[in-house]
Design a protein around this motif. Structure first.
Motif, PDB file in Angstrom:
ATOM      1  N   GLY A 131     -34.456  10.787 -15.739  1.00  0.00           N
ATOM      2  CA  GLY A 131     -33.446  11.862 -15.605  1.00  0.00           C
ATOM      3  C   GLY A 131     -34.452  12.951 -16.384  1.00  0.00           C
ATOM      4  O   GLY A 131     -34.034  14.421 -16.342  1.00  0.00           O
ATOM      5  N   SER A 162     -23.447  15.707 -18.583  1.00  0.00           N
ATOM      6  CA  SER A 162     -23.566  15.859 -16.441  1.00  0.00           C
ATOM      7  C   SER A 162     -23.695  14.538 -16.167  1.00  0.00           C
ATOM      8  O   SER A 162     -24.096  13.722 -16.210  1.00  0.00           O
ATOM      9  CB  SER A 162     -25.196  16.860 -16.951  1.00  0.00           C
ATOM     10  OG  SER A 162     -26.101  15.662 -17.738  1.00  0.00           O
ATOM     11  N   LEU A 168     -33.789  16.094 -20.290  1.00  0.00           N
ATOM     12  CA  LEU A 168     -32.691  15.025 -20.664  1.00  0.00           C
ATOM     13  C   LEU A 168     -33.012  14.209 -20.837  1.00  0.00           C
ATOM     14  O   LEU A 168     -31.972  14.436 -22.548  1.00  0.00           O
ATOM     15  CB  LEU A 168     -32.335  14.552 -18.931  1.00  0.00           C
ATOM     16  CG  LEU A 168     -30.919  13.859 -18.981  1.00  0.00           C
ATOM     17  CD1 LEU A 168     -29.490  15.111 -19.562  1.00  0.00           C
ATOM     18  CD2 LEU A 168     -29.563  13.277 -17.793  1.00  0.00           C
ATOM     19  N   LYS A 193     -33.126  16.170 -25.286  1.00  0.00           N
ATOM     20  CA  LYS A 193     -31.447  16.644 -24.699  1.00  0.00           C
ATOM     21  C   LYS A 193     -30.387  15.495 -25.998  1.00  0.00           C
ATOM     22  O   LYS A 193     -29.215  15.917 -26.912  1.00  0.00           O
ATOM     23  CB  LYS A 193     -30.800  17.358 -24.207  1.00  0.00           C
ATOM     24  CG  LYS A 193     -31.124  18.679 -23.496  1.00  0.00           C
ATOM     25  CD  LYS A 193     -30.445  19.277 -22.323  1.00  0.00           C
ATOM     26  CE  LYS A 193     -30.444  20.736 -22.487  1.00  0.00           C
ATOM     27  NZ  LYS A 193     -31.264  21.113 -20.701  1.00  0.00           N
ATOM     28  N   GLN A 213     -26.243  14.321 -13.600  1.00  0.00           N
ATOM     29  CA  GLN A 213     -27.449  13.611 -13.806  1.00  0.00           C
ATOM     30  C   GLN A 213     -27.898  12.902 -15.038  1.00  0.00           C
ATOM     31  O   GLN A 213     -28.488  11.332 -14.718  1.00  0.00           O
ATOM     32  CB  GLN A 213     -29.169  14.800 -14.536  1.00  0.00           C
ATOM     33  CG  GLN A 213     -28.998  15.302 -13.381  1.00  0.00           C
ATOM     34  CD  GLN A 213     -28.355  17.322 -14.196  1.00  0.00           C
ATOM     35  OE1 GLN A 213     -26.836  17.334 -14.133  1.00  0.00           O
ATOM     36  NE2 GLN A 213     -29.450  17.957 -14.479  1.00  0.00           N
ATOM     37  N   PHE A 214     -27.064  12.577 -15.995  1.00  0.00           N
ATOM     38  CA  PHE A 214     -27.236  11.326 -17.020  1.00  0.00           C
ATOM     39  C   PHE A 214     -25.879  10.208 -16.309  1.00  0.00           C
ATOM     40  O   PHE A 214     -26.531   9.043 -16.771  1.00  0.00           O
ATOM     41  CB  PHE A 214     -26.213  12.139 -18.465  1.00  0.00           C
ATOM     42  CG  PHE A 214     -26.522  10.943 -19.507  1.00  0.00           C
ATOM     43  CD1 PHE A 214     -27.822  10.840 -19.966  1.00  0.00           C
ATOM     44  CD2 PHE A 214     -25.049  10.466 -20.404  1.00  0.00           C
ATOM     45  CE1 PHE A 214     -27.640   9.949 -20.796  1.00  0.00           C
ATOM     46  CE2 PHE A 214     -25.509   9.977 -21.211  1.00  0.00           C
ATOM     47  CZ  PHE A 214     -26.433   9.411 -21.607  1.00  0.00           C
ATOM     48  N   ALA A 224     -25.249  17.840 -21.784  1.00  0.00           N
ATOM     49  CA  ALA A 224     -25.664  16.925 -21.213  1.00  0.00           C
ATOM     50  C   ALA A 224     -24.901  15.677 -20.819  1.00  0.00           C
ATOM     51  O   ALA A 224     -25.989  14.450 -19.813  1.00  0.00           O
ATOM     52  CB  ALA A 224     -27.074  16.623 -21.943  1.00  0.00           C
TER      53      ALA A 224
END
Lengths: 311, 414
Positions: B203, B222, B207, B210, B224-225, B219
């Protein structure tokens, strides 16, 4: 007119009698004072302190603000606390009933005047001499699928044998129960055996004359006689349930996941590891309330009601 | 005559002992810490010896277990009978002691020693509260190293993975060879440590900050997470059945003995490899997994100095600060501890390959990521850990359910 002085003197006599009684009790009261103080200050005081803290927003250090029921709201939304509460019920019921049943059977077995009684007594009671930490570590090894029982049986040729309760989320709490039973059943046996040995031999003779089967004598005659012993054993085991902590820490550390978390561990973790005194004390308060609710009827029946009756 | 000389010699020696005792009394430091394992106590002995050499008396008060030691330290400070110095992890563990004015402000020492120039910025930031320094960092531990058995990797024809998708593939290859791909101590702490390794590796540091620091709900929602969570979920298939409940050192020894290929842990795990007679770069390697060479999550240990008005104690504390940060002491201490010196100006060429790698990575501040305990309260860390351990141990839990739990933890944890 003539009766008055006599009455006055009798009042005086009664008065000195009461004073004498107080004076006689004074040393006893004095001797009890330290205990009373400890109970008041340490037990009751800490209890009030704990309950008070559960209504604050304390984190690492105690703070005395007021946040109402906020911590309790959090607590009852917390997965881990709810799982802990469920686990302690499962453990409590199975552990106490299991210890009583197994302990009773073992006591009856030894009561048959078996040969090598001393050996059996020692073997049955021996686990109790171990601490919960040792018990937990030993059972952790024994139940570990890659090291213990499962591997042993598989190595003997039974390739498909599976016993993975320790690492299975649904079953892990029962491995704690098994270890608890192994640890606690011997003590129950010792208490009940003492009771069995105290049973009047004439009862047995009378039952034999009447031709009552042995199992029936045990269930209908002996067991009711053992009531005080059963109560003693239950109380001792129940305290073990409430403070269940070290066994879990040594055996599973609350895992896999949160499958074997218990309330005492929740309290300890939040007080000392997570700097969350308020949530920890809220959980402790809930534990206290639960214990009081469970014990209150029994205390009432045992201590309060008999005083109301004439002797 | 001879008796007389003997008596006077005796008196003299008593007087000497007494006076040296009185001298030592002035520099008597009671130190509370939790370094009790063999390697750790050897490390702390370096501090003790150096302090003794400079004329002090070191009273060692080791309490097993960080949690217990910290609780004892806090209790004694709050109770008004503090030790001369007491240990914490770099991070927020001592925040409230600072708020309550119970710790000595070390700003003068920090300025004199130019800490902000010789230490990584985020380590200095981690001991600074409202512009003032309140603790002495003594080491840097990298927390997300991947240790691997070089022979096992070579035999299976696998290169050490550079990213987490590569790691999943490498894991399948190792599995096909009958090797446990990933050795994990299946306890909540280590499950969280592994999650953080994936979070920072896949990540990225932003990230990571966050999620763990800012508790940014967006986040957590999101894509990506979610990708990080899914990769972590897939890694469940790389561990063996005996993993739950295992201690980390047992997990490390699976890699040492070649039963397993990889193990994620902090650099303290090196101690196990060293104890087994293995050398970094030969029998085992250490690597950072993640995009652009990987980032290193760093934390460590600090000492705080309880506030006191006693002049003797103040002088003793000054001496301790000096001893802790002395370059030679730093090098010797960290060699034994498995960490690297907190001073970046110390020459680490005499240290092992992993430590040198650590030091090289940290030269670029973009590679430094603060450990979770530096940016998160113990309570939020704990709440995250509860969520992570539930997800890891329940293969039926979906990434979305887990993300819900993370978002709830962000909201509810104090």
């Amino acid at each position: 007119m003539a009766t008055l002085p006599i009455r006055a003197s009798s009042i005086g006599a009664a008065d000195t009698g009461a004073r004498r009684r107080i004076r006689a009790r004074l040393p006893a009261a004095f001797a009890l004072l330290p205990t009373a103080l400890i109970v008041l200050v340490v037990y009751i005081g800490c209890m009030i302190w704990t309950v008070r803290l559960s209504f604050t927003s304390s984190t690492l250090l105690p703070k005395f603000d007021w946040v109402g029921m906020a911590q309790y709201n959090r607590l009852f939304l917390n997965d881990r606390f709810l799982t802990s509460a469920e686990n302690i019920v499962i453990f409590g019921v199975l552990f106490i009933s299991g210890c009583l049943i197994i302990g009773f059977l073992m006591a009856v077995f030894i009561d048959q005047n078996v040969r090598g009684e001393g050996l059996f007594r020692t073997v049955f009671l021996y686990p109790y001499s171990m601490s919960f930490v040792v018990t937990g570590v030993a059972w952790q090894w024994f139940l570990n699928p890659g090291l213990g029982l499962q591997k042993l049986v598989r190595d003997m040729g039974f390739e498909s044998f599976t016993f993975d309760w320790l690492v299975n989320q649904k079953m892990a709490i029962y491995t704690i129960v098994i270890a608890g039973l192994w640890h606690g059943a011997g003590l129950t046996m010792a208490i009940l055996l003492a009771g069995l040995r105290g049973v009047d031999a004439d009862l047995w003779k009378a039952a034999k004359v009447d031709g009552i089967p042995t199992w029936r004598v045990y269930t209908s005659v002996i067991l009711p006689l053992l009531r005080p012993m059963v109560i003693t054993a239950t109380v001792l085991l129940a305290t073990g349930v409430v403070k269940l902590y070290d066994l879990v820490v040594a055996m599973t550390l609350g895992g896999p996941g949160i499958a074997t978390e218990v309330p005492a561990k929740f309290v300890m973790d939040h007080l000392f590891e997570r700097n969350n005194i308020a949530l920890g004390t809220a959980a402790a308060t809930i534990m206290l309330i639960t214990v009081v609710i469970v014990l209150a009827p029994w205390v009432y029946a045992r201590y309060v009601r008999p005083q109301g009756r004439p002797a | 005559m001879s008796l007389k000389t003997r008596v006077s010699a005796y008196t003299l020696s008593i007087a000497l002992v007494w006076s040296s005792g009185a001298f030592a009394q002035q520099m008597k430091a009671e130190v509370l810490h939790w370094w009790t394992s063999a390697g750790e106590s050897a490390a702390v002995r370096v501090f003790a010896d150096q302090f003794t050499k400079s004329g002090g008396t070191w009273v060692d008060n080791a309490i097993a277990g960080g949690v217990n030691a910290r609780a004892a330290g806090v209790n004694r400070i709050v109770g008004g009978n503090p030790p001369t110095m007491t240990q914490f992890n770099t991070g927020k563990q001592f925040d409230e002691l600072v708020d309550a004015d119970l710790l000595r402000d070390l700003d003068a020492q920090a300025k004199a020693g130019k800490w902000s120039e010789i230490m990584p910025k985020l380590i200095v930031d981690a001991v600074t509260r409202e512009g003032k320094v309140y603790a002495v960092p003594v080491n840097i531990h990298g927390q997300n190293w991947m240790f691997y058995n070089t022979k096992v990797f070579a035999d299976a024809g696998v290169e050490p993975p550079k990213t987490f998708p590569e790691l999943l593939q490498a894991g399948e290859k190792l599995k096909a060879k009958g090797i446990i791909p990933l050795a994990l101590g299946g306890q909540p702490t280590w499950e969280r440590n592994l999650f953080n390794a994936v979070l920072v590796g896949h990540g990225g540091p932003d990230l990571f900050r966050k999620i763990n620091g800012a508790r940014d709900q967006s986040a957590a929602k999101s894509p990506q997470f979610k990708e990080v969570v899914e990769i972590y979920g897939k890694m469940r298939g790389l561990v063996d059945q005996g993993s739950p409940g295992r201690n980390w050192n047992d997990a490390a020894s699976l890699v040492i003995t070649g039963k397993a290929g990889m193990h994620f842990n902090g650099d303290w795990a090196k101690g196990e490899f060293i104890a087994a007679g293995q050398t970094a770069g030969k029998e085992y390697g250490c690597a950072l997994v993640g995009a652009s060479g990987g980032k290193l999550i760093i934390g460590g240990d600090v000492f705080v100095f309880p506030a006191t008005k006693d002049k003797g104690q103040l002088a003793t504390q000054d001496k301790l600060v000096e001893v802790l940060l002395d370059p030679t002491t730093q090098l010797e201490f960290n060699k034994k501890k498995g960490s690297i010196p907190v001073r970046m100006d110390v020459d680490v060429s005499s240290m092992d390959a992993c430590a040198q790698k650590s030091s090289a990575v940290l030269k670029d501040s973009a590679n430094q990521v603060e450990a979770q305990e530096l940016i998160s309260t113990p309570n939020f860390t704990g709440a995250m850990q509860d969520a992570i351990t539930q997800y890891w141990n329940n293969p039926n839990m979906t990434a979305d359910t887990f993300i819900e739990k993370v978002s709830a933890a962000m909201r509810d944890a104090s």
